[in-house]
Motif scaffolding. Structure first.
Motif, PDB file in Angstrom:
ATOM      1  N   LEU A  66       0.830  -1.202   0.000  1.00  0.00           N
ATOM      2  CA  LEU A  66       0.000   0.000   0.000  1.00  0.00           C
ATOM      3  C   LEU A  66       0.867   1.255   0.000  1.00  0.00           C
ATOM      4  O   LEU A  66       1.850   1.350   0.725  1.00  0.00           O
ATOM      5  CB  LEU A  66      -0.908  -0.002   1.228  1.00  0.00           C
ATOM      6  N   ALA A  68       0.427   5.302   0.659  1.00  0.00           N
ATOM      7  CA  ALA A  68      -0.496   6.288   1.225  1.00  0.00           C
ATOM      8  C   ALA A  68      -0.756   7.415   0.234  1.00  0.00           C
ATOM      9  O   ALA A  68       0.046   7.673  -0.667  1.00  0.00           O
ATOM     10  CB  ALA A  68       0.087   6.858   2.513  1.00  0.00           C
ATOM     11  N   GLU A  69      -1.892   8.079   0.420  1.00  0.00           N
ATOM     12  CA  GLU A  69      -2.220   9.241  -0.405  1.00  0.00           C
ATOM     13  C   GLU A  69      -1.095  10.254  -0.325  1.00  0.00           C
ATOM     14  O   GLU A  69      -0.538  10.522   0.735  1.00  0.00           O
ATOM     15  CB  GLU A  69      -3.522   9.862   0.101  1.00  0.00           C
ATOM     16  N   ALA A  75      -4.626   7.054  -2.292  1.00  0.00           N
ATOM     17  CA  ALA A  75      -3.996   5.829  -1.797  1.00  0.00           C
ATOM     18  C   ALA A  75      -4.193   4.710  -2.817  1.00  0.00           C
ATOM     19  O   ALA A  75      -5.230   4.629  -3.472  1.00  0.00           O
ATOM     20  CB  ALA A  75      -4.595   5.439  -0.457  1.00  0.00           C
ATOM     21  N   HIS A  76      -3.178   3.859  -2.964  1.00  0.00           N
ATOM     22  CA  HIS A  76      -3.251   2.782  -3.950  1.00  0.00           C
ATOM     23  C   HIS A  76      -2.244   1.697  -3.600  1.00  0.00           C
ATOM     24  O   HIS A  76      -1.351   1.895  -2.775  1.00  0.00           O
ATOM     25  CB  HIS A  76      -2.954   3.319  -5.356  1.00  0.00           C
TER      26      HIS A  76
END
Length: 200
Positions: A66, A68-69, A75-76
């Motif tokens: 993951l 973070a934004e 986020a992705h």
């Protein structure tokens, strides 16, 4: 200090709320209409997320973890291709590139492809898997995340290119046996591992 309130009426229904809340709701509604589909996908159920380094069915590769934004990028998850896209030069040694982000490989790759004569970025962008054709050359931080989360899925005896330029003559690279981050001359041929983003 009390927040400024606004009253909305529709038929028999009345809603009273802070003006700031209405502005946020309106902005969210607009963004939901204009953002690309990838930014508006439904959240992934926790039980569906594969282990780090494992194949993510239908996503074109392996779960790289993951992200973070950051800024305007939601986020992705990073999805690393299951295989390398060969060994290639970074390209245009001696010339300054605009691909200087340490975190945004997608933006870097777009710049490199527009500049032309960047074989590593071109090879990454041409990679396809599971009908996904949105792969790119990862930025230095994205490549390093691969070493942090799943180094075993990369070759251990060589360096991999990032899309992050260091200078007119060098770009950032990573080796996966020990996670060493270095810089390498743009005219060297290093491994290329495409990556894509899976928005949550």
């Amino acid at each position: 200090m009390k927040p400024e309130m606004i009253t909305l009426k529709h038929g028999d229904t009345t809603i009273k709320m802070p003006t700031s809340s209405l502005v946020k709701l309106a902005a969210a509604s607009v963004f939901a209409q204009v953002l690309p589909p990838a930014a508006n996908v439904q959240p992934v159920a926790i039980g569906e997320i594969p282990a780090l380094g494992a194949v993510w069915p239908g996503q074109g590769g392996l779960n790289g973890g993951l992200v973070a934004e950051r800024g305007d990028v939601p986020a992705h998850y990073l999805i690393f291709a299951s295989e390398d896209a060969g060994s290639h030069e970074w390209g245009r040694r001696g010339e300054t590139s605009g691909a200087t982000s340490k975190t945004d490989g997608l933006a870097n790759s777009a710049i490199l492809l527009e500049e032309g004569s960047h074989p590593a970025a071109k090879a990454a962008s041409q990679y396809t898997a599971d009908d996904h054709n949105d792969f790119y050359l990862p930025a230095a931080a994205e490549l390093y995340q691969g070493w942090l989360n799943c180094p075993e899925v990369f070759a251990q005896d060589c360096y991999y290119w990032s899309s992050s330029q260091r200078s007119a003559y060098n770009a950032f690279s990573v080796t996966f046996d020990d996670g060493h981050q270095g810089t390498t001359g743009k005219d060297h041929e290093l491994r290329v591992r495409p990556v894509r983003r899976f928005f949550i």
